[in-house]
Write a protein that holds these residues in place. Structure first.
Motif, mmCIF file in Angstrom:
data_model
loop_
_atom_site.group_PDB
_atom_site.id
_atom_site.type_symbol
_atom_site.label_atom_id
_atom_site.label_comp_id
_atom_site.label_asym_id
_atom_site.label_seq_id
_atom_site.Cartn_x
_atom_site.Cartn_y
_atom_site.Cartn_z
ATOM 1 N N PRO A 1 0.904 -1.120 -0.009
ATOM 2 C CA PRO A 1 -0.109 0.190 0.062
ATOM 3 C C PRO A 1 0.875 1.165 0.109
ATOM 4 N N ALA A 2 0.395 2.314 -0.494
ATOM 5 C CA ALA A 2 1.019 3.703 -0.790
ATOM 6 C C ALA A 2 1.388 4.144 0.504
ATOM 7 N N THR A 3 0.680 3.858 1.633
ATOM 8 C CA THR A 3 0.891 4.620 3.132
ATOM 9 C C THR A 3 1.753 3.816 3.955
ATOM 10 N N ALA A 4 2.414 2.450 3.222
ATOM 11 C CA ALA A 4 3.088 1.740 4.171
ATOM 12 C C ALA A 4 4.773 1.981 4.054
ATOM 13 N N ASN A 5 5.276 1.857 5.181
ATOM 14 C CA ASN A 5 6.805 2.087 4.963
ATOM 15 C C ASN A 5 7.682 0.880 5.741
ATOM 16 N N SER B 1 -7.289 -0.072 13.909
ATOM 17 C CA SER B 1 -6.421 0.515 12.899
ATOM 18 C C SER B 1 -5.447 1.487 13.662
ATOM 19 N N PRO C 1 6.383 1.421 -0.628
ATOM 20 C CA PRO C 1 5.108 1.228 -1.608
ATOM 21 C C PRO C 1 5.372 0.601 -2.888
ATOM 22 N N ARG D 1 2.307 1.933 8.408
ATOM 23 C CA ARG D 1 3.428 2.850 8.453
ATOM 24 C C ARG D 1 3.893 3.233 9.968
#
Lengths: 841, 97
Positions: A128-132, A317, A224, A254
């Protein structure tokens, strides 16, 4: 640590089933599934899996499987988990009946000269784009090689790598520079794993293997987009005995600081990773769409209406290590914690049954509002005759008495209604089922502003159908309910989360955005998505504050002393100690030297203990300094951190008693609340809700004087005591004229005749419909008989008034009186008071 | 009866009819959506039918009265009744949004 009864039962059932069935396949175990199926079984969100492939797998046998059998703490998220072995995956759950279980699959070397029966699974990810961070991957490595081959060349291993698989073997050596699931010695997880990742026989309980690591988790930084994850397991040195790895709950998220918060390496996973969300419609998120599938009569009978935006999913979450098991249900009452909803037709088990002791790390719930009949009472306050002006519900016994009874029952003060479970009993049952969990009971937010809101364009003071005085009453009801919840929660060591302060300004007809749905919405009087988010934030804050309890380090066979002072006149002293596991014994010593022990808690004292806690509840304790002795009966050598929770319960505050006296001061009406009193304290505020046809005001003060003009139709006094409890008294008024032919109404207290008094009709009142037999005049309560009652338009307004002739001696007139009042019942049964100024002569 | 008095009677009937109609609609909504209804039960058809009857009466009785007393202005009836319903909702402080 002990295992929960349900989990043990599940293990027994599983083992028995597998032993009874020689076949390698059961309904709960799918062997050699497609790689994609195996990958999806182990990820928390299958949407991140773009593809999967077995890079290596022995051609023969059944080395891999997807399982839904509860085994060795798996699954840790969802219903399934992945099993990768170097032999026969179907043996995993068959129990340890042999010291040499295994299958030689004939798989040759893949990455060197000493690896055999190699399985390498590649999972293609779309991060996902928000994950690091790959924030966690739960796994347990199990092996039949343990313990006899520890320290030898037979060093079966598990390796996890990101984007590139580069591990190799050479003799007894394994080289895996890309491995992010390494032990504290930076080596792959093997039967020789070190430190906290070391294997023990106990960790393999219930499986065929002789040893296993603890439940572990591993993380690694990630970006991501597309990535590949490689999971490898292999025999080293030979192909005979099996090793296995169970993998589940692979998840991305994240973190604030990748360097500190997303360090590679295997570490102990918190085994108590289930967050169980229970409760009623305030917890289910009733009204906040979208709902979880299968919970809103969408193909099933289930109508729990569990929202994806309820506070429980939001809390999940925010606490990423927990996986939500959501079972809050709209309309739930306390007995639904013990009985299946709708007789089982909804597929909902008793809510307590969802609390698996070994797995539950957090439980939250709100419950009791439906037992108190909040929905019914709100409907009572809006519909039917309450639609009419000046008819309130807070003074309707049919509305107030069921609530009072329910509150008393929830607070454990009465034995009925029997279908309501008192909070104290319910919370003790929750505690018994959640030895490793944080426990949070959530209160209810107020629907309205305390001073009342008004959405009308005409005077009348209503918000969403509820009149101002009733709004105040409902606010006080919620506050009283939260007081009961708070007392019981704190007594039992629960975190109590009161959302009230966060909803100030966001009530219905509040000054800011409303966080409740209105009357015509299907989610009426329930929090909106913003309200649910506010409750979630309150829970997070509550959990943070709950860690501020005194903590003592208790060593083995050592006693640690904690002293505290009990106030005088307590009705109950509750002391709870909690520790991570093993056993700490609590002994309490009173100021006079009386001891309360686990073996002899004493008569009348409630005592209970579990694997992580011990609790005493001592009624009417001695005042003064108490000593809590914490003994390390079975704790690790390094000691066990133990928290101490002391709750001193004072006598319940008694409700004040409001009293209204009306009198005339010339042509102005005086509202006097000085006759009100509080049996165990003082009254701190007097609030007057005054409603008339053309005005609606709230006044403060023990005694207030209304401006000259028509009398109001309804007056409600709300008195509040120093403990926050309130009482409501309401009187209606009717216009009265003593001696209609006179302006200053001279009366002679010693006269023997009759005193003419008129009750005047108005647009809102037909005075001639009043039953004269209900009327009482003056301090003497004079009554009037039929011969002295007739209809007459005494003020020439075209309406017939009620003309009465009271016997003067019975009125109780005295010299110096300036006001004369009459009480009685209006045609609709409400009581009323009418006053007029007089002058004694 | 003077025209003014007839007008007053009709206005009162329309206001009461609007109040009763709104009351019936709200009760029917409560019943249909389970608010205040016995838990885990379906809406009671008999009760809903009674409320429907009440709603019809709330509309037709004032309409009939209007038609009988002020026949010339009968076409304005739906407009007046609609305005009365909106007025009742606003007096109750109910948000329609």
């Amino acid at each position: 640590m002990g295992r929960g009864p349900l989990r043990i039962a599940a293990l027994l059932v599983t083992s028995a089933a597998l032993l009874a069935l020689p076949s390698a396949t059961t309904a709960a175990l799918t062997t050699n599934p497609p790689a994609l199926t195996l990958a999806r079984a182990m990820v928390a969100d299958p949407a991140v899996v773009a593809g999967a492939e077995y890079v290596a797998r022995p051609a023969a046998g059944t080395p891999v499987a997807v399982s839904s059998d509860p085994l060795a703490s798996f699954p840790t998220g969802g219903d399934e988990y992945a099993v990768l072995t170097t032999g026969n995956a179907t043996l995993a759950g068959t129990g340890n009946t042999s010291g040499s279980s295994g299958a030689n699959l004939g798989g040759g070397n893949v990455r060197g000269n000493s690896d055999y029966d190699v399985v390498i699974l590649r999972i293609d990810l779309d991060v996902p784009a928000t994950a690091n961070c790959l924030v966690g991957m739960d796994f347990r490595f199990l092996s039949e090689e343990y313990p006899e081959w520890v320290g030898t060349a037979f060093n079966d291993a598990f390796v996890a790598e990101l984007d590139e698989s580069t591990w190799t073997t050479s003799g007894s050596t394994i080289t895996a520079p890309n491995n992010f699931a390494f032990d504290p010695s930076a080596r792959p997880i093997t039967i020789n794993a070190a430190g906290v990742t070391s294997m023990t026989a106990e960790n393999a309980a219930g499986t065929t293997y002789d040893g296993a690591t603890p439940l572990l988790t591993a993380a690694t930084p990630i970006t991501p987009g597309p990535h590949s994850l490689y999971l490898s397991i292999f025999d080293q040195g030979d192909q005979v005995y099996d090793s296995a790895v169970f993998v589940d709950n692979l998840r991305f998220g994240r973190v604030a600081d990748v360097t500190d918060d997303c360090k590679p390496g295997a570490e102990l996973a918190d085994e108590h990773t289930t967050y169980v969300g229970l409760g009623d419609s305030y917890a289910s998120g009733f009204g906040v769409h979208p709902y979880f599938p299968g919970t809103s009569k969408d193909g099933t009978e289930n109508d729990c209406q569990r929202s994806t935006l309820a506070f429980a999913p939001l809390v999940e979450s925010l606490i990423t290590r927990l996986a939500l098991d959501f079972h809050a249900c709209a309309g739930a009452v306390t007995r639904d914690f013990y009985e299946a909803r709708a007789g089982g037709a909804w597929g909902e088990e008793p809510q307590l049954d969802y609390l698996i002791p070994e797995e539950t790390g957090l439980v939250t719930f709100s419950i009791g509002g439906n037992d108190a009949g909040f929905a019914d009472r709100l409907a009572d306050c809006i519909g039917g005759f309450k639609l009419l002006p000046f008819v309130t519900c807070h003074d309707d016994d049919d509305v107030t008495e069921p609530i009072a009874e329910a509150f008393a029952r929830l607070d454990g003060l009465r034995a009925t209604p029997a279908e309501i479970v008192p909070y104290d009993a319910l919370l003790k049952d929750v505690r018994a089922r959640t030895p490793f969990a944080a426990r949070v009971q959530v209160g209810y937010p107020p629907f309205f502003r305390s001073e009342g809101g008004d959405r009308t364009f005409l005077p009348g003071g209503r918000c969403e159908g509820v009149k101002k005085a009733d709004q105040r009453w409902l606010v006080e009801l919620v506050a009283e309910m939260n007081g009961i919840i708070s007392r019981n929660a704190l007594r039992n060591g629960f975190v109590f989360v009161d959302p009230t302060s966060r909803f100030i300004g966001h009530e219905l007809c509040g000054e800011d955005d409303e966080w409740f749905y209105g009357l015509l919405s299907s989610g009426r009087y329930h929090p909106t998505g913003a309200g649910q988010a506010a409750i979630a934030a309150a829970i997070i804050d509550g959990l943070a504050v709950s860690g501020d309890l005194p903590t003592l380090l208790v060593g083995p066979d050592k006693t640690v002393i904690y002293k505290f002072t009990a106030a005088g006149d307590l009705v109950l002293l509750s002391v709870i100690i909690e520790w991570p596991g093993s056993d700490v014994e609590l002994t309490l010593t009173s100021p006079s030297g009386k001891t309360y022990t686990r073996a002899a808690p004493g008569a009348g004292v409630y005592h209970a203990n579990g694997p992580t806690w011990e609790q005493f509840q001592i009624p009417h304790p001695e005042a003064g300094e108490w000593t809590a002795s914490l003994y390390g009966a079975d704790v690790p050598a390094a000691g066990e951190e133990t928290t101490v929770h002391v709750f001193q319960e004072e006598a319940r505050n008694q409700r004040p008693v409001g009293a209204i006296e009306l009198r005339r001061d010339g042509d102005r009406l005086v509202l006097d609340g000085s006759g009100s009193h509080d049996p165990d304290g003082t009254i701190t505020s007097w609030d007057w809700y005054v409603s008339s046809a053309d005005d609606d005001v709230v006044l403060q003060g023990e005694t207030v004087t209304l401006p000259a003009g028509p009398d109001p139709h309804s007056i409600t006094l709300v008195v509040t005591d120093d403990g926050g409890l309130t009482d409501f008294v309401t009187v209606s008024t009717a216009p009265m004229d003593v001696k209609p032919e006179s302006t200053d109404n001279p009366v002679n207290p010693k006269a023997a005749g009759v005193l003419p008094v008129a009750l005047l009709s108005s647009a809102a009142l037909d005075a001639t419909a009043i039953d004269a037999s209900t009327l009482r005049l003056g301090p003497g309560g004079a009554q009037v008989g039929p011969p002295h009652v007739h209809s007459e338009d005494v003020n020439g307004d075209g309406r017939a008034d009620l003309m009465l002739q009271f016997p003067n001696p019975g009125i109780g007139l005295e010299g110096g009186m300036t006001s004369l009042c009459m009480s009685g019942e209006l045609p609709d049964g409400r009581s009323f008071t009418a006053c007029d100024a007089i002058r004694t002569v | 009866m003077t025209t003014g008095l007839k007008g007053l009677v009709v206005a009162a009937a329309v206001a009461l009819g609007a109040l009763a109609a709104v009351g019936c609609l709200i009760e029917a909504l409560f019943e249909a959506q389970g608010f205040g209804r016995p838990r885990d039960t379906d809406p009671r058809p008999g009760y809903l039918a009674l409320l429907a009857l009440g709603f019809v009466a709330s509309v037709t009785v004032p309409a009939a009265l209007w038609r009988a007393l002020l026949p010339g202005s009968a076409p304005a009836w739906p407009l007046a009744f609609g305005a009365a319903v909106v007025g009742v909702l606003m007096i109750l402080g109910i948000s329609i949004a």
